[in-house]
Design a protein around this motif. Structure first.
Motif, short mmCIF file in Angstrom:
data_model
loop_
_atom_site.label_atom_id
_atom_site.label_comp_id
_atom_site.label_asym_id
_atom_site.label_seq_id
_atom_site.Cartn_x
_atom_site.Cartn_y
_atom_site.Cartn_z
N LEU A 1 55.05 61.86 87.82
CA LEU A 1 54.96 60.52 88.41
C LEU A 1 56.14 60.24 89.33
N PHE A 2 57.33 60.68 88.90
CA PHE A 2 58.53 60.50 89.73
C PHE A 2 58.42 61.29 91.03
N ILE A 3 57.90 62.49 90.95
CA ILE A 3 57.77 63.32 92.15
C ILE A 3 56.82 62.67 93.15
N ILE A 4 55.71 62.14 92.66
CA ILE A 4 54.77 61.46 93.54
C ILE A 4 55.37 60.17 94.11
N LYS A 5 56.19 59.50 93.31
CA LYS A 5 56.76 58.21 93.70
C LYS A 5 57.90 58.32 94.71
N ILE A 6 58.61 59.45 94.73
CA ILE A 6 59.81 59.56 95.56
C ILE A 6 59.51 59.78 97.05
N PHE A 7 58.40 60.39 97.38
CA PHE A 7 58.11 60.71 98.78
C PHE A 7 57.70 59.51 99.64
N PRO A 8 56.85 58.60 99.18
CA PRO A 8 56.47 57.47 100.06
C PRO A 8 57.62 56.54 100.42
N ILE A 9 58.70 56.56 99.68
CA ILE A 9 59.85 55.69 99.98
C ILE A 9 60.40 55.99 101.37
N TRP A 10 60.43 57.26 101.77
CA TRP A 10 60.95 57.66 103.07
C TRP A 10 59.83 58.10 104.03
N ASN A 11 58.60 57.77 103.70
CA ASN A 11 57.45 58.17 104.52
C ASN A 11 57.41 59.68 104.74
N LEU A 12 57.67 60.41 103.66
CA LEU A 12 57.66 61.87 103.71
C LEU A 12 56.48 62.40 102.91
N TYR B 1 68.70 65.38 102.07
CA TYR B 1 68.54 65.95 103.40
C TYR B 1 69.91 66.35 103.92
N LYS B 2 70.12 67.64 104.12
CA LYS B 2 71.40 68.19 104.57
C LYS B 2 72.56 67.69 103.69
N ASN B 3 72.40 67.81 102.39
CA ASN B 3 73.38 67.41 101.37
C ASN B 3 73.69 65.92 101.37
N ILE B 4 72.82 65.12 101.93
CA ILE B 4 72.95 63.66 101.85
C ILE B 4 71.84 63.17 100.95
N LEU B 5 72.20 62.48 99.89
CA LEU B 5 71.23 61.99 98.92
C LEU B 5 70.41 60.86 99.54
N LEU B 6 69.10 61.06 99.63
CA LEU B 6 68.22 60.03 100.15
C LEU B 6 67.76 59.08 99.06
N LYS B 7 67.33 59.64 97.93
CA LYS B 7 66.82 58.83 96.84
C LYS B 7 66.97 59.59 95.53
N ASN B 8 67.30 58.88 94.48
CA ASN B 8 67.41 59.45 93.15
C ASN B 8 66.69 58.54 92.17
N MET C 1 69.01 74.84 105.18
CA MET C 1 67.91 74.12 104.55
C MET C 1 68.14 72.63 104.67
N ALA C 2 67.11 71.93 104.96
CA ALA C 2 67.27 70.52 105.24
C ALA C 2 66.82 69.62 104.09
N LEU C 3 65.56 69.57 103.81
CA LEU C 3 65.03 68.64 102.81
C LEU C 3 64.78 69.37 101.49
N ILE C 4 65.48 68.95 100.44
CA ILE C 4 65.40 69.62 99.14
C ILE C 4 65.04 68.60 98.07
N LEU C 5 64.07 68.96 97.25
CA LEU C 5 63.71 68.19 96.07
C LEU C 5 64.41 68.81 94.88
N ARG C 6 65.21 68.02 94.15
CA ARG C 6 65.97 68.52 93.01
C ARG C 6 65.40 67.95 91.73
N ILE D 1 65.03 63.04 89.29
CA ILE D 1 64.44 63.63 90.49
C ILE D 1 65.23 63.08 91.67
N SER D 2 65.64 63.95 92.57
CA SER D 2 66.36 63.46 93.75
C SER D 2 65.86 64.19 94.99
N LEU D 3 65.98 63.51 96.08
CA LEU D 3 65.58 64.04 97.37
C LEU D 3 66.80 63.99 98.28
#
Length: 124
Positions: free
Chosen positions: A43-54, A20-27, A1-6, A16-18
């Motif tokens: 609000l956090f879930i919506i806010k976390i994705f545009p940071i990495w253009n995901l 990718y392959k056990n590397i923390l992208l954003k928290n 599994m690659a991209l996980i929302l925690r 909320i953290s995002l």
């Protein structure tokens, strides 16, 4: 599994953290004195994705904490995770905070303050 929302909502800290392959992208964390996680979780879930253009469509799984913690806060995290998991048809993963801490630290004392400003000590 690659991209996980925690999703972590078991305490007064909503996290909320995002990853990718056990590397923390954003928290994103927020401390709420009175367990007001319901006001900020989505609000956090919506806010976390545009940071990495995901987008949500790139998610491979959703992970959430299933305890121990505040029942209402845990239920909120579960309901959010299940909703996203069902909508995207992706796996739902749960994790438990207490065994995770025990594996990391052999003897650990944790001081937790509740909403009445009383201190509780937990020994692992």
């Amino acid at each position: 599994m690659a991209l996980i929302l925690r999703i972590e909502t078991s305490t007064t800290i909503c996290s909320i953290s995002l990853s990718y392959k056990n590397i923390l992208l954003k928290n994103i964390n927020c401390y709420n004195l009175y367990f007001q996680n319901i006001n900020i979780l989505h609000l956090f879930i919506i806010k976390i994705f545009p940071i990495w253009n995901l987008e949500f469509l790139f998610l491979d799984a959703i992970a959430f904490n299933n305890g121990p913690g505040s029942y209402t806060s845990l239920k909120l995290g579960l309901a959010t995770a299940k909703g996203i998991s069902y909508a995207l048809n992706i796996p739902l993963i749960y994790f438990n905070l207490k065994p995770s801490l025990k594996e990391l630290y052999n003897n650990l004392f944790l001081l937790i303050k509740d909403k009445d400003s009383q201190s509780n000590i937990i020994y692992f």
